[in-house]
Design an enzyme around this catalytic site. Sequence first.
Site, short mmCIF file in Angstrom:
data_model
loop_
_atom_site.label_atom_id
_atom_site.label_comp_id
_atom_site.label_asym_id
_atom_site.label_seq_id
_atom_site.Cartn_x
_atom_site.Cartn_y
_atom_site.Cartn_z
N TYR A 108 0.84 -1.19 0.00
CA TYR A 108 0.00 0.00 0.00
C TYR A 108 0.88 1.25 0.00
O TYR A 108 2.00 1.22 0.53
CB TYR A 108 -0.91 0.01 1.25
CG TYR A 108 -2.09 -0.92 1.11
CD1 TYR A 108 -3.33 -0.44 0.72
CD2 TYR A 108 -1.96 -2.28 1.34
CE1 TYR A 108 -4.42 -1.28 0.57
CE2 TYR A 108 -3.04 -3.13 1.21
CZ TYR A 108 -4.27 -2.63 0.82
OH TYR A 108 -5.34 -3.47 0.67
N TYR A 111 -0.80 -10.32 -0.30
CA TYR A 111 0.26 -9.64 0.46
C TYR A 111 0.18 -10.04 1.94
O TYR A 111 -0.88 -10.44 2.43
CB TYR A 111 0.17 -8.12 0.30
CG TYR A 111 -1.07 -7.49 0.88
CD1 TYR A 111 -1.13 -7.14 2.22
CD2 TYR A 111 -2.18 -7.26 0.09
CE1 TYR A 111 -2.27 -6.58 2.76
CE2 TYR A 111 -3.33 -6.71 0.61
CZ TYR A 111 -3.36 -6.37 1.94
OH TYR A 111 -4.50 -5.83 2.46
N ARG A 122 -2.79 -12.33 3.02
CA ARG A 122 -4.15 -12.06 2.56
C ARG A 122 -4.23 -12.28 1.05
O ARG A 122 -3.28 -11.93 0.33
CB ARG A 122 -4.55 -10.59 2.83
CG ARG A 122 -4.55 -10.19 4.30
CD ARG A 122 -5.63 -9.16 4.54
NE ARG A 122 -6.91 -9.75 4.20
CZ ARG A 122 -7.97 -9.07 3.80
NH1 ARG A 122 -7.91 -7.76 3.68
NH2 ARG A 122 -9.11 -9.68 3.50
N HIS A 143 -6.99 -8.33 -3.27
CA HIS A 143 -8.33 -7.74 -3.16
C HIS A 143 -8.28 -6.23 -3.37
O HIS A 143 -7.24 -5.60 -3.11
CB HIS A 143 -8.94 -8.02 -1.77
CG HIS A 143 -8.09 -7.48 -0.67
ND1 HIS A 143 -7.07 -8.20 -0.11
CD2 HIS A 143 -8.06 -6.27 -0.06
CE1 HIS A 143 -6.46 -7.47 0.81
NE2 HIS A 143 -7.03 -6.29 0.85
N HIS A 196 -10.34 -2.81 -2.05
CA HIS A 196 -11.30 -2.36 -1.03
C HIS A 196 -12.27 -1.36 -1.66
O HIS A 196 -11.85 -0.54 -2.49
CB HIS A 196 -10.58 -1.61 0.09
CG HIS A 196 -9.65 -2.44 0.91
ND1 HIS A 196 -10.01 -2.95 2.12
CD2 HIS A 196 -8.39 -2.85 0.68
CE1 HIS A 196 -8.99 -3.62 2.64
NE2 HIS A 196 -7.98 -3.57 1.78
C1 BEZ Z 1 -6.05 -5.07 4.53
O1 BEZ Z 1 -5.31 -4.30 4.00
O2 BEZ Z 1 -6.94 -5.46 3.85
C2 BEZ Z 1 -5.87 -5.53 5.95
C3 BEZ Z 1 -4.61 -5.55 6.50
C4 BEZ Z 1 -4.48 -5.95 7.82
C5 BEZ Z 1 -5.58 -6.33 8.55
C6 BEZ Z 1 -6.85 -6.31 7.96
C7 BEZ Z 1 -6.99 -5.91 6.65
FE FE Z 2 -6.17 -4.65 1.92
#
Ligand code: BEZ
Ligand code: FE
Length: 296
Positions: A164, A198, A219, A222, A224
Amino acid sequence: MAQYNESTVTRAVLDSLANCKDARFKAIMQSFISHLHAFVKEVDLTESEWSDAVKFLMDTGKSSTPNRNEFILLSDTLGVSMLVVSLAQARKSETLKGATEATEATVEGPFYWQGAPDVPLGADVSTGMPGEPALYCGRVTDIEGRPLAGALLDVWSGDGDGRYDVQLSDPPVMKGRGRLRTDSEGRYYFWSIKPTAYPVPDDLTTGVMLRRMGRKNWRPGHLHVMVSADRHVPLTTHLFVANSPHLDSDAVFAVRNSLIVDFEKQPPGKALDGRVMEKPYHVANYDFRLAPAKTA
Ligand code: BEZ
Ligand code: FE
Protein backbone atom coordinates in the site's frame (compact mmCIF):
# COMPACT_ATOMS: atom_id res chain seq x y z
CA MET A 1 -17.19 -12.12 56.03
CA ALA A 2 -16.47 -12.56 52.32
CA GLN A 3 -14.60 -15.71 51.44
CA TYR A 4 -13.18 -15.67 47.90
CA ASN A 5 -11.84 -18.74 46.18
CA GLU A 6 -12.03 -20.43 42.76
CA SER A 7 -15.63 -21.46 43.44
CA THR A 8 -16.97 -18.14 44.72
CA VAL A 9 -15.02 -15.32 43.06
CA THR A 10 -16.91 -15.34 39.74
CA ARG A 11 -20.30 -14.89 41.45
CA ALA A 12 -18.86 -12.14 43.66
CA VAL A 13 -17.53 -10.18 40.67
CA LEU A 14 -20.83 -10.53 38.81
CA ASP A 15 -22.77 -9.36 41.87
CA SER A 16 -20.51 -6.30 42.14
CA LEU A 17 -22.33 -4.82 39.12
CA ALA A 18 -25.59 -4.61 41.05
CA ASN A 19 -25.62 -0.78 40.98
CA CYS A 20 -24.66 -0.39 37.31
CA LYS A 21 -27.30 1.88 35.73
CA ASP A 22 -26.38 1.24 32.09
CA ALA A 23 -28.26 -1.97 31.24
CA ARG A 24 -26.38 -2.68 28.00
CA PHE A 25 -22.96 -2.09 29.57
CA LYS A 26 -23.96 -4.26 32.53
CA ALA A 27 -24.98 -7.13 30.25
CA ILE A 28 -21.73 -6.85 28.25
CA MET A 29 -19.54 -6.78 31.37
CA GLN A 30 -21.36 -9.64 33.08
CA SER A 31 -20.99 -11.81 29.99
CA PHE A 32 -17.35 -10.78 29.56
CA ILE A 33 -16.54 -11.61 33.20
CA SER A 34 -18.32 -14.97 33.01
CA HIS A 35 -16.51 -16.00 29.81
CA LEU A 36 -13.14 -14.71 31.05
CA HIS A 37 -13.39 -16.61 34.32
CA ALA A 38 -14.59 -19.76 32.51
CA PHE A 39 -11.63 -19.50 30.12
CA VAL A 40 -9.11 -19.09 32.97
CA LYS A 41 -10.58 -22.16 34.67
CA GLU A 42 -10.79 -24.22 31.48
CA VAL A 43 -7.11 -23.79 30.59
CA ASP A 44 -6.08 -23.76 34.29
CA LEU A 45 -4.07 -20.59 33.59
CA THR A 46 -0.78 -20.35 35.52
CA GLU A 47 0.57 -17.17 37.10
CA SER A 48 3.42 -16.92 34.59
CA GLU A 49 1.03 -17.40 31.65
CA TRP A 50 -1.16 -14.65 33.09
CA SER A 51 1.77 -12.23 33.43
CA ASP A 52 2.95 -13.10 29.87
CA ALA A 53 -0.55 -12.23 28.61
CA VAL A 54 -0.55 -8.92 30.52
CA LYS A 55 2.88 -8.04 29.08
CA PHE A 56 1.66 -8.96 25.58
CA LEU A 57 -1.30 -6.56 25.92
CA MET A 58 0.95 -3.82 27.34
CA ASP A 59 3.37 -4.21 24.42
CA THR A 60 0.46 -4.15 21.98
CA GLY A 61 -0.71 -0.83 23.42
CA LYS A 62 2.77 0.67 23.63
CA SER A 63 3.58 -0.17 20.00
CA SER A 64 0.33 1.30 18.65
CA THR A 65 0.34 4.73 17.03
CA PRO A 66 -2.45 6.79 15.44
CA ASN A 67 -1.46 5.33 12.03
CA ARG A 68 -0.86 1.78 13.19
CA ASN A 69 -3.30 0.39 15.73
CA GLU A 70 -1.90 -3.00 16.71
CA PHE A 71 -5.07 -3.84 18.69
CA ILE A 72 -7.10 -3.65 15.46
CA LEU A 73 -4.66 -5.99 13.74
CA LEU A 74 -4.96 -8.32 16.73
CA SER A 75 -8.76 -8.19 16.46
CA ASP A 76 -8.54 -8.77 12.67
CA THR A 77 -6.26 -11.80 12.94
CA LEU A 78 -8.35 -13.32 15.75
CA GLY A 79 -11.44 -13.03 13.51
CA VAL A 80 -13.20 -10.63 15.90
CA SER A 81 -13.40 -7.77 13.37
CA MET A 82 -15.03 -10.06 10.81
CA LEU A 83 -17.42 -11.40 13.44
CA VAL A 84 -18.49 -7.86 14.38
CA VAL A 85 -18.95 -6.89 10.69
CA SER A 86 -21.00 -10.03 9.96
CA LEU A 87 -23.19 -9.59 13.03
CA ALA A 88 -23.80 -5.93 12.12
CA GLN A 89 -24.95 -6.84 8.63
CA ALA A 90 -27.12 -9.71 9.90
CA ARG A 91 -28.65 -7.38 12.51
CA LYS A 92 -29.52 -4.80 9.85
CA SER A 93 -31.04 -7.48 7.65
CA GLU A 94 -33.41 -8.50 10.45
CA THR A 95 -34.78 -5.01 10.66
CA LEU A 96 -34.60 -3.93 7.01
CA LYS A 97 -36.89 -5.57 4.52
CA GLY A 98 -34.94 -7.60 1.99
CA ALA A 99 -31.53 -6.44 3.17
CA THR A 100 -30.21 -10.00 3.10
CA GLU A 101 -29.87 -9.49 -0.63
CA ALA A 102 -27.47 -6.60 -0.19
CA THR A 103 -23.83 -7.14 -1.15
CA GLU A 104 -21.96 -8.77 1.71
CA ALA A 105 -19.76 -6.57 3.87
CA THR A 106 -16.26 -7.34 5.05
CA VAL A 107 -13.56 -5.73 7.17
CA GLU A 108 -12.26 -2.21 6.44
CA GLY A 109 -8.64 -2.98 7.33
CA PRO A 110 -6.06 -0.42 8.44
CA PHE A 111 -5.21 1.18 5.09
CA TYR A 112 -8.28 3.33 4.38
CA TRP A 113 -7.20 6.95 3.86
CA GLN A 114 -9.97 9.52 3.95
CA GLY A 115 -9.78 12.19 1.27
CA ALA A 116 -8.88 10.19 -1.83
CA PRO A 117 -9.17 12.34 -4.99
CA ASP A 118 -12.53 12.66 -6.74
CA VAL A 119 -12.06 11.20 -10.21
CA PRO A 120 -14.32 10.96 -13.26
CA LEU A 121 -15.71 7.66 -14.55
CA GLY A 122 -13.04 5.87 -16.58
CA ALA A 123 -10.12 7.39 -14.63
CA ASP A 124 -7.01 5.36 -13.86
CA VAL A 125 -6.50 5.49 -10.08
CA SER A 126 -3.31 3.43 -10.16
CA THR A 127 -1.16 6.57 -10.63
CA GLY A 128 1.76 4.58 -12.00
CA MET A 129 1.76 1.78 -9.41
CA PRO A 130 3.41 -1.44 -10.56
CA GLY A 131 0.91 -4.12 -11.59
CA GLU A 132 -1.16 -5.56 -14.43
CA PRO A 133 -3.86 -3.09 -15.57
CA ALA A 134 -7.46 -3.90 -14.72
CA LEU A 135 -10.75 -2.30 -15.73
CA TYR A 136 -13.29 -2.43 -12.89
CA CYS A 137 -16.89 -2.03 -13.99
CA GLY A 138 -20.47 -2.79 -13.04
CA ARG A 139 -23.46 -1.13 -11.48
CA VAL A 140 -24.67 0.01 -8.09
CA THR A 141 -28.33 -0.89 -7.52
CA ASP A 142 -30.79 -1.25 -4.69
CA ILE A 143 -31.81 -4.75 -3.59
CA GLU A 144 -34.56 -4.83 -6.22
CA GLY A 145 -31.98 -4.21 -8.96
CA ARG A 146 -32.96 -0.57 -9.55
CA PRO A 147 -29.93 1.55 -10.53
CA LEU A 148 -28.63 4.07 -8.01
CA ALA A 149 -27.45 7.15 -9.89
CA GLY A 150 -24.80 9.27 -8.19
CA ALA A 151 -23.76 6.51 -5.75
CA LEU A 152 -20.27 7.10 -4.37
CA LEU A 153 -17.53 4.49 -4.64
CA ASP A 154 -14.38 5.10 -2.57
CA VAL A 155 -11.80 2.52 -3.71
CA TRP A 156 -8.29 1.62 -2.55
CA SER A 157 -5.83 -1.21 -2.99
CA GLY A 158 -2.21 -2.18 -2.70
CA ASP A 159 -0.05 -2.31 -5.81
CA GLY A 160 0.86 -5.28 -7.97
CA ASP A 161 3.70 -6.06 -5.55
CA GLY A 162 1.25 -6.23 -2.63
CA ARG A 163 2.20 -2.94 -0.99
CA TYR A 164 0.00 0.00 0.00
CA ASP A 165 1.05 3.62 -0.59
CA VAL A 166 1.21 4.17 3.19
CA GLN A 167 3.91 1.48 3.40
CA LEU A 168 6.08 2.90 0.63
CA SER A 169 7.31 6.27 1.87
CA ASP A 170 7.26 8.51 4.91
CA PRO A 171 5.33 10.76 4.52
CA PRO A 172 3.28 8.60 2.16
CA VAL A 173 2.06 9.75 -1.26
CA MET A 174 -1.48 8.71 -2.19
CA LYS A 175 -1.67 6.01 -4.87
CA GLY A 176 -4.26 3.47 -5.91
CA ARG A 177 -7.13 5.44 -4.40
CA GLY A 178 -10.07 7.36 -5.82
CA ARG A 179 -13.67 8.39 -5.31
CA LEU A 180 -16.11 8.24 -8.19
CA ARG A 181 -19.85 8.44 -8.74
CA THR A 182 -22.14 6.23 -10.79
CA ASP A 183 -23.81 7.62 -13.92
CA SER A 184 -27.57 8.03 -14.44
CA GLU A 185 -27.93 4.27 -14.98
CA GLY A 186 -25.97 3.35 -11.86
CA ARG A 187 -22.89 2.35 -13.86
CA TYR A 188 -19.31 2.75 -12.71
CA TYR A 189 -15.99 2.01 -14.39
CA PHE A 190 -12.41 2.86 -13.57
CA TRP A 191 -8.91 1.54 -14.13
CA SER A 192 -6.40 0.36 -11.59
CA ILE A 193 -4.16 -2.70 -11.22
CA LYS A 194 -5.02 -6.33 -10.46
CA PRO A 195 -4.13 -6.59 -6.74
CA THR A 196 -1.87 -9.39 -5.57
CA ALA A 197 -1.72 -11.33 -2.31
CA TYR A 198 0.26 -9.64 0.46
CA PRO A 199 1.30 -10.22 4.08
CA VAL A 200 -0.27 -8.21 6.90
CA PRO A 201 2.40 -6.53 9.05
CA ASP A 202 4.06 -9.02 11.41
CA ASP A 203 6.78 -6.88 12.97
CA LEU A 204 4.94 -6.22 16.27
CA THR A 205 3.02 -8.29 18.82
CA THR A 206 0.46 -9.70 16.38
CA GLY A 207 3.32 -11.19 14.36
CA VAL A 208 4.75 -12.78 17.52
CA MET A 209 1.34 -14.33 18.24
CA LEU A 210 0.82 -15.56 14.67
CA ARG A 211 4.25 -17.22 14.52
CA ARG A 212 3.72 -18.87 17.90
CA MET A 213 0.35 -20.20 16.68
CA GLY A 214 2.05 -21.56 13.54
CA ARG A 215 -0.07 -19.27 11.35
CA LYS A 216 0.67 -17.42 8.13
CA ASN A 217 0.05 -13.69 7.75
CA TRP A 218 -1.03 -13.56 4.09
CA ARG A 219 -4.15 -12.06 2.56
CA PRO A 220 -5.50 -12.92 -0.92
CA GLY A 221 -5.44 -10.17 -3.58
CA HIS A 222 -8.33 -7.74 -3.16
CA LEU A 223 -9.62 -4.25 -3.88
CA HIS A 224 -11.30 -2.36 -1.03
CA VAL A 225 -14.53 -0.47 -1.75
CA MET A 226 -16.88 1.71 0.28
CA VAL A 227 -20.17 2.27 -1.51
CA SER A 228 -22.77 4.78 -0.38
CA ALA A 229 -25.94 6.34 -1.75
CA ASP A 230 -28.70 8.51 -0.32
CA ARG A 231 -31.29 6.60 1.72
CA HIS A 232 -29.25 3.36 1.61
CA VAL A 233 -27.10 1.53 4.13
CA PRO A 234 -23.42 2.27 3.35
CA LEU A 235 -21.33 -0.77 2.50
CA THR A 236 -17.66 -1.47 3.23
CA THR A 237 -16.40 -4.49 1.37
CA HIS A 238 -13.71 -6.04 -0.85
CA LEU A 239 -13.57 -7.59 -4.32
CA PHE A 240 -11.34 -10.66 -4.08
CA VAL A 241 -9.33 -11.83 -7.09
CA ALA A 242 -10.55 -15.32 -8.14
CA ASN A 243 -7.77 -17.94 -7.92
CA SER A 244 -5.58 -15.67 -5.81
CA PRO A 245 -3.34 -17.57 -3.40
CA HIS A 246 -4.63 -17.50 0.21
CA LEU A 247 -8.34 -17.25 -0.65
CA ASP A 248 -8.73 -20.26 1.66
CA SER A 249 -6.38 -18.97 4.34
CA ASP A 250 -6.97 -15.22 4.65
CA ALA A 251 -5.08 -14.06 7.77
CA VAL A 252 -8.04 -11.86 8.75
CA PHE A 253 -10.87 -14.27 7.77
CA ALA A 254 -12.53 -11.67 5.53
CA VAL A 255 -13.26 -13.74 2.39
CA ARG A 256 -16.89 -14.28 1.37
CA ASN A 257 -17.65 -16.37 -1.71
CA SER A 258 -20.03 -13.75 -3.10
CA LEU A 259 -17.14 -11.25 -3.26
CA ILE A 260 -14.78 -13.38 -5.38
CA VAL A 261 -14.54 -11.95 -8.89
CA ASP A 262 -12.99 -13.29 -12.10
CA PHE A 263 -10.36 -10.94 -13.48
CA GLU A 264 -10.80 -11.90 -17.14
CA LYS A 265 -7.61 -11.48 -19.11
CA GLN A 266 -7.99 -9.57 -22.38
CA PRO A 267 -5.55 -9.16 -25.27
CA PRO A 268 -4.24 -5.68 -26.16
CA GLY A 269 -6.77 -3.56 -28.06
CA LYS A 270 -9.78 -1.35 -27.48
CA ALA A 271 -11.29 -1.88 -24.02
CA LEU A 272 -15.02 -1.64 -23.22
CA ASP A 273 -14.71 2.03 -22.28
CA GLY A 274 -12.93 2.86 -25.54
CA ARG A 275 -9.47 3.08 -24.04
CA VAL A 276 -6.80 1.55 -26.30
CA MET A 277 -4.55 -0.83 -24.37
CA GLU A 278 -1.11 -1.65 -25.68
CA LYS A 279 -0.65 -4.58 -23.33
CA PRO A 280 -2.95 -7.29 -21.97
CA TYR A 281 -5.32 -6.20 -19.22
CA HIS A 282 -8.02 -7.67 -16.98
CA VAL A 283 -11.72 -6.91 -16.64
CA ALA A 284 -13.40 -7.29 -13.25
CA ASN A 285 -17.16 -6.92 -13.47
CA TYR A 286 -19.19 -6.63 -10.27
CA ASP A 287 -22.59 -5.21 -9.32
CA PHE A 288 -23.05 -3.80 -5.81
CA ARG A 289 -26.48 -3.93 -4.14
CA LEU A 290 -27.29 -1.58 -1.29
CA ALA A 291 -29.98 -2.17 1.34
CA PRO A 292 -32.53 0.55 2.03
CA ALA A 293 -31.82 2.63 5.14
CA LYS A 294 -34.35 2.45 7.95
CA THR A 295 -37.00 5.14 7.60
CA ALA A 296 -37.70 7.16 10.73
C1 BEZ B 1 -6.05 -5.07 4.53
O1 BEZ B 1 -5.31 -4.30 4.00
O2 BEZ B 1 -6.94 -5.46 3.85
C2 BEZ B 1 -5.87 -5.53 5.95
C3 BEZ B 1 -4.61 -5.55 6.50
C4 BEZ B 1 -4.48 -5.95 7.82
C5 BEZ B 1 -5.58 -6.33 8.55
C6 BEZ B 1 -6.85 -6.31 7.96
C7 BEZ B 1 -6.99 -5.91 6.65
FE1 FE C 1 -6.17 -4.65 1.92
